[in-house]
Design a protein around this motif. Structure first.
Motif, PDB file in Angstrom:
ATOM      1  N   UNK A 137       9.653   2.527  -5.111  1.00  0.00           N
ATOM      2  CA  UNK A 137       7.951   2.857  -3.400  1.00  0.00           C
ATOM      3  C   UNK A 137       7.373   1.636  -3.285  1.00  0.00           C
ATOM      4  N   UNK A 138       7.961   1.957  -2.389  1.00  0.00           N
ATOM      5  CA  UNK A 138       7.556   0.878  -1.008  1.00  0.00           C
ATOM      6  C   UNK A 138       6.027   1.755  -1.026  1.00  0.00           C
ATOM      7  N   UNK A 139       4.517   1.058  -0.765  1.00  0.00           N
ATOM      8  CA  UNK A 139       3.213   1.538  -0.290  1.00  0.00           C
ATOM      9  C   UNK A 139       3.480   0.893   0.871  1.00  0.00           C
ATOM     10  N   UNK A 140       2.786   2.114   1.401  1.00  0.00           N
ATOM     11  CA  UNK A 140       2.143   0.658   3.014  1.00  0.00           C
ATOM     12  C   UNK A 140       0.333   0.972   3.062  1.00  0.00           C
ATOM     13  N   UNK A 141       0.788  -0.034   3.552  1.00  0.00           N
ATOM     14  CA  UNK A 141      -1.005  -0.606   3.394  1.00  0.00           C
ATOM     15  C   UNK A 141      -1.483  -0.219   4.758  1.00  0.00           C
ATOM     16  N   UNK A 142      -2.180   0.935   4.487  1.00  0.00           N
ATOM     17  CA  UNK A 142      -3.005   1.161   6.060  1.00  0.00           C
ATOM     18  C   UNK A 142      -2.273   1.528   7.397  1.00  0.00           C
ATOM     19  N   UNK A 143      -1.125   1.779   6.993  1.00  0.00           N
ATOM     20  CA  UNK A 143       0.321   1.867   8.322  1.00  0.00           C
ATOM     21  C   UNK A 143       1.153   3.340   7.762  1.00  0.00           C
ATOM     22  N   UNK A 144       0.944   4.207   9.110  1.00  0.00           N
ATOM     23  CA  UNK A 144       2.180   5.113   8.429  1.00  0.00           C
ATOM     24  C   UNK A 144       3.720   5.541   8.346  1.00  0.00           C
ATOM     25  N   UNK A 145       3.804   5.031   7.668  1.00  0.00           N
ATOM     26  CA  UNK A 145       5.243   5.953   6.820  1.00  0.00           C
ATOM     27  C   UNK A 145       6.100   6.612   8.155  1.00  0.00           C
TER      28      UNK A 145
END
Length: 205
Positions: free
Chosen positions: A142-150
């Motif tokens: 799982x790659x988490x987007x830092x403050x961005x919209x997936x």
């Protein structure tokens, strides 16, 4: 162990679906409940060979107390009386000869190398823009987007030729995680590198 104790206390039958036990890369494998269950606890242990061998092989297996297994076999026969006897016999021979175990060990090495390559490239090209925990097993991270919209990131990557599954595809209700599920098992080294390159170029502003 708590689940086993609850099942025994309340007279429950457990069904355990062990779909990726073979792909544990770090530490000791987590044993299935079936390996620890008391003999008098009705537990049905099921698994599939499609992830170990090929998605096209639609065969699974079940271990259960004999009365339960007999009823399951009868229900299965009512659904599909023909089955695939030649394929079942061939796979039984692979198991008896140890070939399936050898294949599982080789597959673990290959998939661990692909996991490590993907993780290294993500750290190199997406540091500060996305984070992840290195999975101890399984065939995806799982790659988490830092403050961005997936969703926005997936759309931009899709336009560049990379299909992504954002977190919204994995929830039925409630807030969706701003993250991607990145599967690495089906990709070779070049494809993994290309995927990370597109990911890095598609980061939304």
């Amino acid at each position: 162990m708590q689940l086993l104790e609850l099942a025994q206390r309340h007279g429950l039958t457990l069904i355990e679906d062990d779909y990726d036990h073979e792909y544990r890369f770090e530490g000791r494998p987590v044993l299935p409940l079936a390996a620890r269950a008391p003999e008098d606890l009705p537990l049905i242990y099921v698994g599939s060979l499609s992830k170990l061998l090929s998605p096209g092989i639609r065969l699974g297996y079940a271990l259960a107390p004999e009365p339960l297994l007999r009823r399951m076999a009868e229900a299965r026969a009512a659904i599909d009386r023909q089955g695939d006897a030649p394929l079942e016999a061939a796979l039984a021979e692979l198991i008896r000869d140890g070939d399936l175990g050898r294949h599982a060990r080789k597959a673990r090495r290959v998939y661990r190398a692909r996991r490590d390559l993907l993780a290294g490239l993500l750290r190199k090209y997406l540091a500060g823009r996305a984070t992840f925990d290195l999975p101890a097993g399984g065939l995806a991270l799982w790659l988490r987007c830092e403050g961005r919209s997936a969703e926005a990131w997936a759309k931009a990557a899709g336009q560049a030729g990379l299909a992504l599954l954002p977190g919204t595809r994995f929830v039925l209700e409630g807030p969706a995680p701003q993250a991607f599920r990145l599967g690495f098992a089906a990709l070779d080294e070049g494809q993994i590198a290309r995927a990370v390159e597109i990911l890095a170029r598609s980061v939304p502003g």
